[in-house]
Motif scaffolding. Structure first.
Motif, short mmCIF file in Angstrom:
data_model
loop_
_atom_site.label_atom_id
_atom_site.label_comp_id
_atom_site.label_asym_id
_atom_site.label_seq_id
_atom_site.Cartn_x
_atom_site.Cartn_y
_atom_site.Cartn_z
N LEU A 59 51.62 1.06 31.05
CA LEU A 59 51.98 1.91 32.19
C LEU A 59 51.72 3.38 31.87
O LEU A 59 51.29 4.16 32.73
N GLU B 90 47.96 4.14 32.14
CA GLU B 90 47.49 4.36 33.51
C GLU B 90 47.66 5.82 33.92
O GLU B 90 46.76 6.44 34.51
N GLN B 91 48.81 6.39 33.61
CA GLN B 91 49.08 7.78 33.98
C GLN B 91 48.21 8.76 33.18
O GLN B 91 47.73 9.76 33.72
N ARG C 96 45.22 8.15 31.93
CA ARG C 96 43.84 8.08 32.43
C ARG C 96 43.68 8.90 33.70
O ARG C 96 42.68 9.62 33.87
N ARG C 97 44.68 8.81 34.56
CA ARG C 97 44.61 9.58 35.80
C ARG C 97 44.58 11.08 35.50
O ARG C 97 43.78 11.83 36.08
N ILE D 282 40.63 1.72 29.26
CA ILE D 282 41.91 1.27 28.72
C ILE D 282 41.75 -0.14 28.17
O ILE D 282 41.32 -1.05 28.89
N GLN E 17 44.15 -3.07 26.55
CA GLN E 17 45.57 -3.42 26.49
C GLN E 17 45.79 -4.64 25.61
O GLN E 17 45.04 -5.62 25.67
N ARG F 76 51.11 -5.24 36.66
CA ARG F 76 50.42 -3.99 36.99
C ARG F 76 49.40 -3.63 35.91
O ARG F 76 48.27 -3.23 36.21
N VAL F 77 49.78 -3.76 34.66
CA VAL F 77 48.87 -3.42 33.57
C VAL F 77 47.65 -4.34 33.56
O VAL F 77 46.53 -3.91 33.28
N ILE G 116 45.20 -2.80 36.03
CA ILE G 116 44.57 -1.51 35.78
C ILE G 116 43.76 -1.45 34.49
O ILE G 116 42.89 -0.60 34.33
N ALA G 117 44.04 -2.32 33.53
CA ALA G 117 43.33 -2.27 32.25
C ALA G 117 41.89 -2.73 32.42
O ALA G 117 41.58 -3.62 33.22
#
Length: 428
Positions: free
Chosen positions: A123, A126-127, A129-130, A138, A140, A170-171, A174-175
C-alpha cells in the motif's frame, strides 16, 4: 561487483518490521532474513538498496549501514517510536509515506524500482509510485497471506482482519509483478484471490551459504553452552499459534511416557519470543503452561530470541530441527538448518512440503498430529545412520538456494520490468 546497468538504486519496503531485528521476536522471522540477505547480495552485485522500515526505537540511528556495500536501513518515524501490533501500524502509513518522500528529497535520491514486502508495504508502494511520477515499477512479495491464515485459525483472535484481506487484493491489482516462494503460494493466489497469474513469478528465497554451513557438533555445543553429552531437538521461529509449537510439546510428552530412556540425554530448545517477560504474550504463556501440564518442564527450554550470527551453531548442535507449523509460505528456518547439515521434520504444509524432501532431507508429518511427529522424532533419535545420511542430503540440497544464484534471478526480473533485458548477464 559493479555494472553499467541503468538500474542503480532500489527502494526496499519493510514497513512493519526491521530486517536487522533478531529472529524470533513478535514480528521477526523469515521475512526479516529475506529482506536483509537479498539486500546484501544486491549490494554485492552493484545495486544500491535503501530499506525503509518504521522506527520502533528513538535511540536507534535513523540510518544504519549494516547491510554491507551499497545497502542502508532507514528508520522512518511513523506513529510512536515503539513496537506496535501490526494491525496498528496500518494507521500510520500516510506518515510513513511522507517520511520516505522527505528522505528521498533531502538525499536527492531517485529509485528505479520499488520492492515491497507484506501487504502494508504494498500500500505504501502505491502511494510512493504516485508521488514519484507514476512510472516506477513495483515488485511485491506477501510472505504470508491473510486468507491462508484464516484457513488455519482456531479462533477469531488468529484471523486476518478484513482490512488486511482488502489490502492484499488492492496490492495484487496495483503491483507490476508478484514474487511467490513456491508453487503452493502461486496456487493460493489464484484460488483464493483470483490474481492475474500473468503477473506472478515463483522464485524461492536464498540462504547465505557462507554463514550457514556444517560446524563440528562438539564445537557448536561449546559455543552455545550445551553439554557435549546432550542431544538437542530445536525449534526456531516466532512464538505464535500457527507455528504449532504445542504439537511439538505434546509429541515430546508422548515419547517421555512411552520411551523415557530414549530421551534421557535429550533437551528441546525453543528459540523465539521473550520467555522472561513480566507480561508474557498469550501464546508464550499458553506454551509454558502446557509444558507444566505435560510434565516436561525439565525437557523443554525456552531460549528467547537469538541473533542470526549464533543460529548456525544452534542448527549444527541439533540432532534435528522441527517445524510443526500449520502454515508456512516457505520455511526459511528449514533451509538454514539443512544448509548446516541438519535434518528437518516439518509439517506437510505450504512451502515446507516443497522444501523438505520426505525420507531424503528429513520427514514430512501431518499438521497438528503429535503421534506422527513423535514417531519421526523417535526415529531420528534412535537411528544414527539415517540421521547422518539425511543430514548430508540436506546440506547438498541446500546448495541450489545460494543467495548469489537467487539474487541473480531477482535481478533478471528487475531488468524485465524496467525493460532492461540485458541485465540478465549480471547473475553470471
Amino acid at each position: 561487483m559493479e555494472h553499467s546497468s541503468p538500474i542503480r538504486r532500489i527502494a526496499m519496503l519493510s514497513v512493519h518490521t526491521c530486517p536487522l531485528a533478531m529472529l524470533g521476536g513478535k514480528k521477526t522471522g523469515g521475512m526479516n532474513v529475506y529482506v536483509r540477505d537479498l539486500s546484501r547480495e544486491l549490494g554485492r552485485q552493484g545495486i544500491q538498496v535503501d530499506v525503509f522500515t518504521r522506527s520502533q526505537d528513538d535511540c536507534q540511528p535513523r540510518i544504519k549501514h549494516d547491510l554491507g556495500y551499497g545497502g542502508r536501513v532507514i528508520h522512518i518515524p511513523a506513529g510512536p517510536e515503539t513496537p506496535l501490533p501490526v494491525v496498528q501500524v496500518g494507521d500510520y502509513l500516510e506518515e510513513f509515506v511522507a517520511g520516505v518522500l522527505a528522505f528521498a528529497e533531502q538525499e536527492q535520491a531517485t529509485y528505479d524500482l520499488i520492492h515491497s514486502h507484506y501487504w502494508l508495504s504494498g500500500l505504501v508502494a502505491e502511494q510512493l509510485r504516485r508521488a514519484w511520477g507514476g512510472t516506477v515499477p513495483i515488485i511485491q512479495m506477501f510472505h504470508t497471506l491473510g486468507h491462508m491464515k484464516n484457513r488455519i485459525a482456531t479462533d477469531d483472535s488468529q484471523r486476518a482482519s478484513p482490512a488486511r484481506i482488502a489490502g492484499e487484493k488492492r496490492v495484487l491489482e496495483i503491483a507490476d509483478c508478484i514474487v511467490v516462494s513456491t508453487p503452493a503460494e502461486e496456487a493460493q493466489l489464484e484460488w483464493l484471490y483470483g490474481a492475474d497469474m500473468r503477473k506472478v513469478t515463483a522464485i524461492p528465497p536464498g540462504v547465505d551459504l557462507q554463514r550457514f554451513q556444517p560446524i563440528v557438533p562438539a564445537v557448536a555445543k561449546e559455543v552455545i553452552g550445551l553439554p557435549l553429552d546432550h542431544r538437542n531437538i530445536l525449534f526456531a521461529g516466532r512464538i505464535e499459534p500457527l507455528k504449532g509449537i504445542d504439537t511439538l510439546l505434546r509429541a515430546m510428552a508422548l515419547i517421555q511416557k512411552r520411551r523415557p530412556r530414549a530421551i534421557e540425554d535429550v533437551c528441546v530448545s525453543i528459540i523465539g519470543g521473550d520467555p522472561w517477560s513480566d507480561d508474557l504474550d498469550d501464546e508464550m504463556a499458553r506454551l509454558q503452561s502446557l509444558r507444566r501440564e505435560l510434565g516436561i518442564h525439565d525437557l523443554v527450554t525456552f531460549l528467547g530470541s537469538k541473533d542470526q550470527e549464533k543460529l548456525p551453531y544452534y542448527y549444527s548442535a541439533a540432532e534435528m530441527v522441527v517445524m510443526p507449523s500449520h502454515y508456512e509460505s516457505f520455511g526459511l528456518v528449514a533451509l538454514e538448518a539443512m544448509a548446516c547439515g541438519t535434518p528437518v521434520i516439518a509439517s506437510e504444509v505450504g512451502g515446507l512440503a516443497f522444501l523438505v524432501k520426505d525420507d531424503i532431507t528429513g520427514f514430512h508429518v501431518p499438521s497438528r498430529d503429535p503421534e506422527a511427529l513423535a514417531g519421526k522424532i523417535y526415529c531420528l533419535l534412535t537411528d544414527d545412520g539415517c540421521r547422518k545420511e539425511m543430514g548430508l542430503a540436506a546440506h547438498q540440497h541446500a546448495q541450489q538456494y545460494d543467495w548469489a544464484l537467487i539474487a541473480g534471478r531477482i535481478i533478471d526480473l528487475y531488468g524485465d520490468l524496467a525493460g532492461l533485458r540485458h541485465l540478465s548477464g549480471l547473475s553470471a
